[in-house]
Design a protein around this motif. Structure first.
Motif, PDB file in Angstrom:
ATOM      1  N   LYS A   1      55.845 -19.730  39.711  1.00 14.99           N
ATOM      2  CA  LYS A   1      55.564 -21.055  39.460  1.00 14.99           C
ATOM      3  C   LYS A   1      55.789 -22.164  39.736  1.00 14.99           C
ATOM      4  CE  LYS A   1      52.308 -20.398  36.125  1.00 14.99           C
ATOM      5  NZ  LYS A   1      52.696 -18.733  36.070  1.00 14.99           N
TER       6      LYS A   1
ATOM      7  N   THR B   1      53.706 -27.000  31.567  1.00 18.99           N
ATOM      8  CA  THR B   1      53.073 -27.281  31.041  1.00 18.99           C
ATOM      9  C   THR B   1      53.384 -25.736  29.477  1.00 18.99           C
ATOM     10  OG1 THR B   1      51.071 -25.499  31.901  1.00 18.99           O
ATOM     11  CG2 THR B   1      51.487 -28.301  31.202  1.00 18.99           C
TER      12      THR B   1
ATOM     13  N   ALA C   1      56.338 -24.337  29.254  1.00 15.40           N
ATOM     14  CA  ALA C   1      57.987 -24.743  28.472  1.00 15.40           C
ATOM     15  C   ALA C   1      57.034 -25.413  27.129  1.00 15.40           C
ATOM     16  CB  ALA C   1      58.655 -25.799  28.774  1.00 15.40           C
TER      17      ALA C   1
ATOM     18  N   TYR D   1      54.474 -24.592  25.795  1.00 16.59           N
ATOM     19  CA  TYR D   1      53.918 -24.019  24.783  1.00 16.59           C
ATOM     20  C   TYR D   1      55.252 -22.995  23.864  1.00 16.59           C
ATOM     21  CZ  TYR D   1      49.299 -24.841  26.512  1.00 16.59           C
ATOM     22  OH  TYR D   1      48.170 -25.606  26.120  1.00 16.59           O
ATOM     23  N   ARG D   2      56.365 -23.271  24.548  1.00 19.04           N
ATOM     24  CA  ARG D   2      57.677 -22.620  24.676  1.00 19.04           C
ATOM     25  C   ARG D   2      58.007 -23.065  23.299  1.00 19.04           C
ATOM     26  NH1 ARG D   2      59.665 -18.544  27.605  1.00 19.04           N
ATOM     27  NH2 ARG D   2      58.496 -17.706  28.910  1.00 19.04           N
TER      28      ARG D   2
ATOM     29  N   VAL E   1      55.848 -16.166  22.917  1.00 18.70           N
ATOM     30  CA  VAL E   1      54.731 -17.489  23.050  1.00 18.70           C
ATOM     31  C   VAL E   1      53.526 -17.412  23.492  1.00 18.70           C
ATOM     32  CG1 VAL E   1      54.873 -17.277  25.670  1.00 18.70           C
ATOM     33  CG2 VAL E   1      54.980 -19.455  24.672  1.00 18.70           C
ATOM     34  N   SER E   2      52.826 -16.433  23.583  1.00 22.72           N
ATOM     35  CA  SER E   2      51.387 -15.599  24.095  1.00 22.72           C
ATOM     36  C   SER E   2      50.165 -16.104  23.213  1.00 22.72           C
ATOM     37  CB  SER E   2      51.029 -15.057  24.693  1.00 22.72           C
ATOM     38  OG  SER E   2      51.580 -14.571  26.022  1.00 22.72           O
TER      39      SER E   2
ATOM     40  N   ALA F   1      50.307 -20.153  22.159  1.00 23.18           N
ATOM     41  CA  ALA F   1      48.896 -20.796  23.286  1.00 23.18           C
ATOM     42  C   ALA F   1      48.194 -20.104  23.311  1.00 23.18           C
ATOM     43  CB  ALA F   1      49.920 -19.803  24.988  1.00 23.18           C
TER      44      ALA F   1
ATOM     45  N   ARG G   1      46.363 -25.810  21.563  1.00 18.22           N
ATOM     46  CA  ARG G   1      46.590 -26.168  23.133  1.00 18.22           C
ATOM     47  C   ARG G   1      45.821 -27.961  22.882  1.00 18.22           C
ATOM     48  NH1 ARG G   1      46.469 -22.423  26.247  1.00 18.22           N
ATOM     49  NH2 ARG G   1      46.500 -23.285  28.284  1.00 18.22           N
TER      50      ARG G   1
ATOM     51  N   GLY H   1      50.575 -24.132  35.028  1.00 14.63           N
ATOM     52  CA  GLY H   1      50.783 -23.410  33.939  1.00 14.63           C
ATOM     53  C   GLY H   1      49.652 -22.270  34.178  1.00 14.63           C
ATOM     54  N   ARG H   2      48.813 -22.280  33.200  1.00 14.18           N
ATOM     55  CA  ARG H   2      47.885 -20.771  33.178  1.00 14.18           C
ATOM     56  C   ARG H   2      46.095 -21.560  33.653  1.00 14.18           C
ATOM     57  NH1 ARG H   2      51.828 -19.182  32.750  1.00 14.18           N
ATOM     58  NH2 ARG H   2      52.282 -17.792  31.792  1.00 14.18           N
ATOM     59  N   ASP H   3      45.769 -23.246  32.776  1.00  7.78           N
ATOM     60  CA  ASP H   3      44.305 -23.518  32.666  1.00  7.78           C
ATOM     61  C   ASP H   3      45.262 -25.181  33.749  1.00  7.78           C
ATOM     62  OD1 ASP H   3      46.635 -25.023  31.234  1.00  7.78           O
ATOM     63  OD2 ASP H   3      44.968 -25.226  29.786  1.00  7.78           O
ATOM     64  N   ILE H   4      45.323 -25.377  34.875  1.00  9.06           N
ATOM     65  CA  ILE H   4      45.867 -26.645  34.696  1.00  9.06           C
ATOM     66  C   ILE H   4      44.116 -27.072  35.999  1.00  9.06           C
ATOM     67  CG2 ILE H   4      46.311 -28.578  36.312  1.00  9.06           C
ATOM     68  CD1 ILE H   4      48.574 -26.803  33.446  1.00  9.06           C
TER      69      ILE H   4
ATOM     70  N   ARG I   1      51.451  -9.902  28.271  1.00  3.09           N
ATOM     71  CA  ARG I   1      51.522 -11.234  28.248  1.00  3.09           C
ATOM     72  C   ARG I   1      50.068 -11.638  28.497  1.00  3.09           C
ATOM     73  NH1 ARG I   1      54.891 -15.688  28.832  1.00  3.09           N
ATOM     74  NH2 ARG I   1      56.203 -14.687  29.931  1.00  3.09           N
TER      75      ARG I   1
ATOM     76  N   ARG J   1      42.836 -14.215  26.410  1.00  3.94           N
ATOM     77  CA  ARG J   1      41.377 -15.143  24.922  1.00  3.94           C
ATOM     78  C   ARG J   1      40.714 -15.942  25.146  1.00  3.94           C
ATOM     79  NH1 ARG J   1      46.817 -19.158  26.793  1.00  3.94           N
ATOM     80  NH2 ARG J   1      45.991 -19.768  28.653  1.00  3.94           N
TER      81      ARG J   1
HETATM   82  O1   DC Z   1      54.706 -20.082  31.977  1.00  4.08           O
HETATM   83  P1   DC Z   1      55.188 -19.717  31.223  1.00  4.08           P
HETATM   84  O2   DC Z   1      55.943 -17.942  31.222  1.00  4.08           O
HETATM   85  O3   DC Z   1      56.842 -20.456  30.525  1.00  4.08           O
HETATM   86  O4   DC Z   1      54.167 -19.903  30.352  1.00  4.08           O
HETATM   87  C1   DC Z   1      54.892 -19.064  28.732  1.00  4.08           C
HETATM   88  C2   DC Z   1      52.929 -19.133  27.994  1.00  4.08           C
HETATM   89  O5   DC Z   1      52.749 -20.071  28.171  1.00  4.08           O
HETATM   90  C3   DC Z   1      52.509 -18.309  27.965  1.00  4.08           C
HETATM   91  O6   DC Z   1      52.503 -17.029  27.856  1.00  4.08           O
HETATM   92  C4   DC Z   1      51.029 -18.653  29.299  1.00  4.08           C
HETATM   93  C5   DC Z   1      51.056 -20.175  28.329  1.00  4.08           C
HETATM   94  N1   DC Z   1      50.327 -21.077  28.917  1.00  4.08           N
HETATM   95  C6   DC Z   1      49.265 -21.628  28.747  1.00  4.08           C
HETATM   96  O7   DC Z   1      48.323 -20.941  27.783  1.00  4.08           O
HETATM   97  N2   DC Z   1      48.873 -22.422  29.365  1.00  4.08           N
HETATM   98  C7   DC Z   1      49.597 -22.608  30.369  1.00  4.08           C
HETATM   99  N3   DC Z   1      48.988 -24.033  30.678  1.00  4.08           N
HETATM  100  C8   DC Z   1      50.967 -22.977  30.544  1.00  4.08           C
HETATM  101  C9   DC Z   1      50.862 -22.377  29.956  1.00  4.08           C
END
Ligand code: DC
Length: 220
Positions: A16, A34, A36, A38-39, A94-95, A98, A104, A124-127, A175, A182
């Protein structure tokens, strides 16, 4: 040309961020990584010896976590941590960070604020499901866990970090499980997102197919 939002979601290591950066340049979009953000929360817990399972202390610390994104640099409480947030130590914790609801809420607010009035691509994951459910373009990028682990090992190597394939693969699978199971905003394809499997595609092919989709929807 009107402002628009491209949501690029998918599991860890699906490519991504590499792809989003190229598309942002080609279409003159603001890029927001995004993950980054959470990181940075995860790094804060490491810096302050907070156990990642201690969500109470993490939630209490949130007002003390100030993040800024300046060009391509990630600034945590005034310090550029762009490199530190990519280390395996941060990746490993990080998981759980997050998965905390209050984390969040804070970061989603920030993501919406940063995107206001701009043409933007967010990865991201939830955009497409939570942050911008009305995004103009929604892509869900996937790849097999083995392919993603291979890419991560290569990526670490390019940063001078040696990690073995099996460890990285196990970490990716773990992860995926935490991110998709979650309670809060799990990793999930939005019903109206277009899924692209990049397992057998190189970066250029992926970029090309996503740019074609953006062009066909937005007309840029
Ligand atoms: O994309 P990444 O590996 O840098 O994401 C780091 C962590 O953040 C990953 O475990 C999932 C979480 N994350 C999230 O929950 N929601 C997002 N919008 C982006 C990342």
């Amino acid at each position: 040309m009107k402002n628009y939002i491209v949501a690029l979601d998918g599991p860890a290591g699906s490519g991504k961020s590499t792809i989003a950066k190229i598309i942002a340049k080609d279409f003159n979009l603001t890029y927001l990584d995004t993950g980054a953000m959470y990181r940075m929360v995860a790094l804060y817990t490491l810096q302050n010896n907070i156990n990642i399972k201690d969500s109470k202390t993490i939630i209490e610390s949130l007002p003390k976590i100030n993040m800024d994104i300046v060009n391509d640099s990630f600034i945590l409480n005034g310090v550029d941590v762009s490199k530190e947030i990519r280390t395996p130590e941060v990746t490993k914790i990080v998981s759980p960070a997050a998965a905390i609801k209050e984390v969040r809420i804070k970061l989603v607010d920030l993501q919406r604020e940063i995107s206001k009035g701009k043409k933007v691509i967010l990865d991201g994951r939830d955009i497409g499901t939570v942050v911008f459910p009305n995004a103009d373009v929604k892509i869900f990028l996937v790849a097999s866990p083995e392919e993603r682990a291979k890419r991560r090992v290569k990526d670490y190597l390019s940063k001078g970090i040696t990690e073995d394939f099996k460890t990285v693969l196990a970490d990716i699978i773990e992860r995926d499980l935490i991110d998709s199971s979650r309670k809060e905003s799990p990793l999930k394809k939005a019903h109206d997102a277009i899924e692209i499997d990049s397992s057998f595609m190189n970066i250029q092919e992926c970029v090309y197919s996503i740019e074609t989709i953006i062009y066909s929807i937005i007309g840029e």
